[in-house]
Scaffold this motif. Structure first.
Motif, PDB file in Angstrom:
ATOM      1  N   SER A  65       0.832  -1.207   0.000  1.00  0.00           N
ATOM      2  CA  SER A  65       0.000   0.000   0.000  1.00  0.00           C
ATOM      3  C   SER A  65       0.864   1.254   0.000  1.00  0.00           C
ATOM      4  N   ASP A  68       2.182   1.662  -3.473  1.00  0.00           N
ATOM      5  CA  ASP A  68       1.123   2.182  -4.343  1.00  0.00           C
ATOM      6  C   ASP A  68       0.902   3.674  -4.104  1.00  0.00           C
ATOM      7  N   SER A  69       0.890   4.079  -2.828  1.00  0.00           N
ATOM      8  CA  SER A  69       0.661   5.504  -2.544  1.00  0.00           C
ATOM      9  C   SER A  69       1.830   6.346  -3.049  1.00  0.00           C
ATOM     10  N   TYR A 101      -6.316   2.009  -9.950  1.00  0.00           N
ATOM     11  CA  TYR A 101      -5.669   1.432  -8.775  1.00  0.00           C
ATOM     12  C   TYR A 101      -6.697   0.819  -7.834  1.00  0.00           C
ATOM     13  N   ARG A 102      -7.782   1.517  -7.627  1.00  0.00           N
ATOM     14  CA  ARG A 102      -8.801   1.009  -6.702  1.00  0.00           C
ATOM     15  C   ARG A 102      -9.393  -0.295  -7.215  1.00  0.00           C
ATOM     16  N   TYR A 107      -8.646  -1.719  -3.493  1.00  0.00           N
ATOM     17  CA  TYR A 107      -8.798  -0.738  -2.420  1.00  0.00           C
ATOM     18  C   TYR A 107     -10.268  -0.328  -2.315  1.00  0.00           C
ATOM     19  N   SER A 108     -10.699  -0.024  -1.111  1.00  0.00           N
ATOM     20  CA  SER A 108     -12.065   0.464  -0.917  1.00  0.00           C
ATOM     21  C   SER A 108     -12.170   1.925  -1.308  1.00  0.00           C
ATOM     22  N   VAL A 110      -9.558   5.523  -2.585  1.00  0.00           N
ATOM     23  CA  VAL A 110      -8.281   6.178  -2.853  1.00  0.00           C
ATOM     24  C   VAL A 110      -8.570   7.675  -2.867  1.00  0.00           C
TER      25      VAL A 110
END
Length: 161
Positions: A65, A68-69, A101-102, A107-108, A110
């Motif tokens: 994570s 990714d960020s 990305y989500r 991911y729930s 972004v």
């Protein structure tokens, strides 16, 4: 003399029976205790291994994570959008990237936040995630990231609402 012999034989038989029962009970008690300790040791070992595996999984997930960020933060249109929030091209490219990305990484939500913590871009599966951004746990994490000027990836607990 016959009754004395029977009486002695009866007492010795009862004594032998009691001694045998005590030996058997002691042996069973020892075996049960040994098996209990052995089983307890095995379960402790399994629990410890499970905890280590889950901690490793969580650490790897948080590292992914964070990576990714970093990628999203270093994405050139992201910098352009933060510098000029009205830039439509940058907004469209960042929104598309965040949505990708989500969806791809599951991911729930972004979010892209400005220096003050206001939402610039949001891609979430439900609008309820904006409540998380107002939670004390998030605000504390955001302030820590802002003061250290580093990326922060953190797990923030949420309630059912």
């Amino acid at each position: 003399m016959g009754s004395k012999w029977i009486h002695t034989w009866l007492l010795s038989s009862i004594g032998a029976f009691l001694l045998g029962a005590i030996i058997i009970a002691g042996s069973i008690s020892y075996i049960i205790q040994r098996d209990y300790r052995s089983t307890l040791g095995i379960w402790r070992s399994r629990l410890f291994a499970s905890v280590l595996f889950r901690a490793w999984t969580l650490r790897v997930s948080l590292q992914e994570s964070e990576d990714d960020s970093r990628l999203l933060a270093d994405f050139e249109p992201t910098s352009d959008l933060l510098a000029s929030p009205k830039d439509r091209d940058a907004r469209a490219r960042v929104t598309k990237q965040f949505h990708s990305y989500r969806k791809i990484f599951g991911y729930s939500a972004v979010y892209l936040l400005d220096r003050e913590g206001h939402t610039v871009i949001a891609d979430a599966d439900t609008p309820l995630w904006s409540n998380v951004l107002r939670s004390p746990a998030f605000l504390q994490s955001f302030r820590a990231a802002k003061s250290s000027k580093r990326y922060v990836v953190n797990i923030i607990g949420t309630t059912g609402t």
